[in-house]
Design a protein around this motif. Structure first.
Motif, PDB file in Angstrom:
ATOM      1  N   UNK A 165      -6.002 -11.350 -31.283  1.00 54.10           N
ATOM      2  CA  UNK A 165      -7.315 -10.925 -31.770  1.00 54.10           C
ATOM      3  C   UNK A 165      -8.209 -10.497 -30.611  1.00 54.10           C
ATOM      4  N   UNK A 166      -8.158 -11.257 -29.511  1.00 56.01           N
ATOM      5  CA  UNK A 166      -8.944 -10.910 -28.322  1.00 56.01           C
ATOM      6  C   UNK A 166      -8.519  -9.540 -27.771  1.00 56.01           C
ATOM      7  N   UNK A 167      -7.187  -9.299 -27.717  1.00 61.15           N
ATOM      8  CA  UNK A 167      -6.699  -8.016 -27.212  1.00 61.15           C
ATOM      9  C   UNK A 167      -7.101  -6.867 -28.143  1.00 61.15           C
ATOM     10  N   UNK A 168      -7.056  -7.088 -29.433  1.00 60.82           N
ATOM     11  CA  UNK A 168      -7.438  -6.045 -30.387  1.00 60.82           C
ATOM     12  C   UNK A 168      -8.919  -5.669 -30.238  1.00 60.82           C
ATOM     13  N   UNK A 169      -9.763  -6.664 -29.930  1.00 61.76           N
ATOM     14  CA  UNK A 169     -11.186  -6.391 -29.739  1.00 61.76           C
ATOM     15  C   UNK A 169     -11.388  -5.481 -28.518  1.00 61.76           C
ATOM     16  N   UNK A 170     -10.581  -5.686 -27.477  1.00 62.68           N
ATOM     17  CA  UNK A 170     -10.678  -4.823 -26.303  1.00 62.68           C
ATOM     18  C   UNK A 170     -10.327  -3.381 -26.650  1.00 62.68           C
ATOM     19  N   UNK A 171      -9.295  -3.218 -27.482  1.00 63.70           N
ATOM     20  CA  UNK A 171      -8.885  -1.863 -27.887  1.00 63.70           C
ATOM     21  C   UNK A 171      -9.974  -1.220 -28.741  1.00 63.70           C
ATOM     22  N   UNK A 172     -10.614  -1.999 -29.602  1.00 60.70           N
ATOM     23  CA  UNK A 172     -11.645  -1.454 -30.475  1.00 60.70           C
ATOM     24  C   UNK A 172     -12.875  -0.993 -29.690  1.00 60.70           C
TER      25      UNK A 172
END
Length: 174
Positions: A165-172
């Protein structure tokens, strides 16, 4: 491996120069090696033996078809295969076949066995990737059913990992 006598070439009585030998290979040949990967086999081997005063040159040419399954569709098809190989036969104190393209026979030898060389030439000439001509790289109905079942199974038991989830937030944020 069962030795087949028709693949022994006596060279003692041959004159110096070129001599032609032809062999027809079928499933029985591979049965002698206990090799069962090919269902139907039809090969023509052309062997040109050049006898010289101190050595022999054997030039093998293989052409034919082998029935194999397609890697994409799993359908059986006849794959055309061709290949060539040159073997040098010299004479020495003892038998030695350590090198792939050089064979040393004892001075008292009167024939050369070519069965193993023909076998290896055919097997190594068949490509690793076997694709039937005209085969498409599209998913078949069976592949689509498997994909649907996997998606259904994965959708019911989906748990989020906080690290992802943390990595996905960076991509977003990009």
């Amino acid at each position: 491996m069962k030795t087949l006598s028709e693949f022994r070439i006596p060279f003692v009585g041959l004159k110096e120069g070129k001599h032609q030998f032809d062999f027809q290979i079928d499933k029985k040949f591979f049965d002698a090696f206990e090799y069962d990967e090919f269902e139907e086999v039809d090969f023509k081997i052309s062997l040109a033996l050049t006898k010289k005063s101190t050595l022999l040159e054997l030039d093998f040419v293989v052409d034919g078809t082998v029935n194999v399954p397609c890697d994409l569709t799993a359908e059986e098809f006849d794959l055309e295969v061709s290949g060539a190989f040159t073997l040098i036969v010299k004479f020495g104190e003892t038998f030695n076949n350590d090198l792939e393209d050089l064979l040393v026979l004892p001075h008292d030898a009167y024939q050369v066995e070519v069965q193993q060389y023909i076998y290896e030439l055919i097997v190594l000439s068949v490509p690793q990737k076997r694709i039937k001509p005209g085969a498409q790289r599209t998913a078949s109905a069976g592949d689509k059913n498997v994909t649907k079942k996997l998606e259904k199974k994965n959708s019911g038991t989906k748990q989020n990992d906080p690290r992802w989830d943390q990595l996905k937030q960076l991509l977003d944020k990009k």
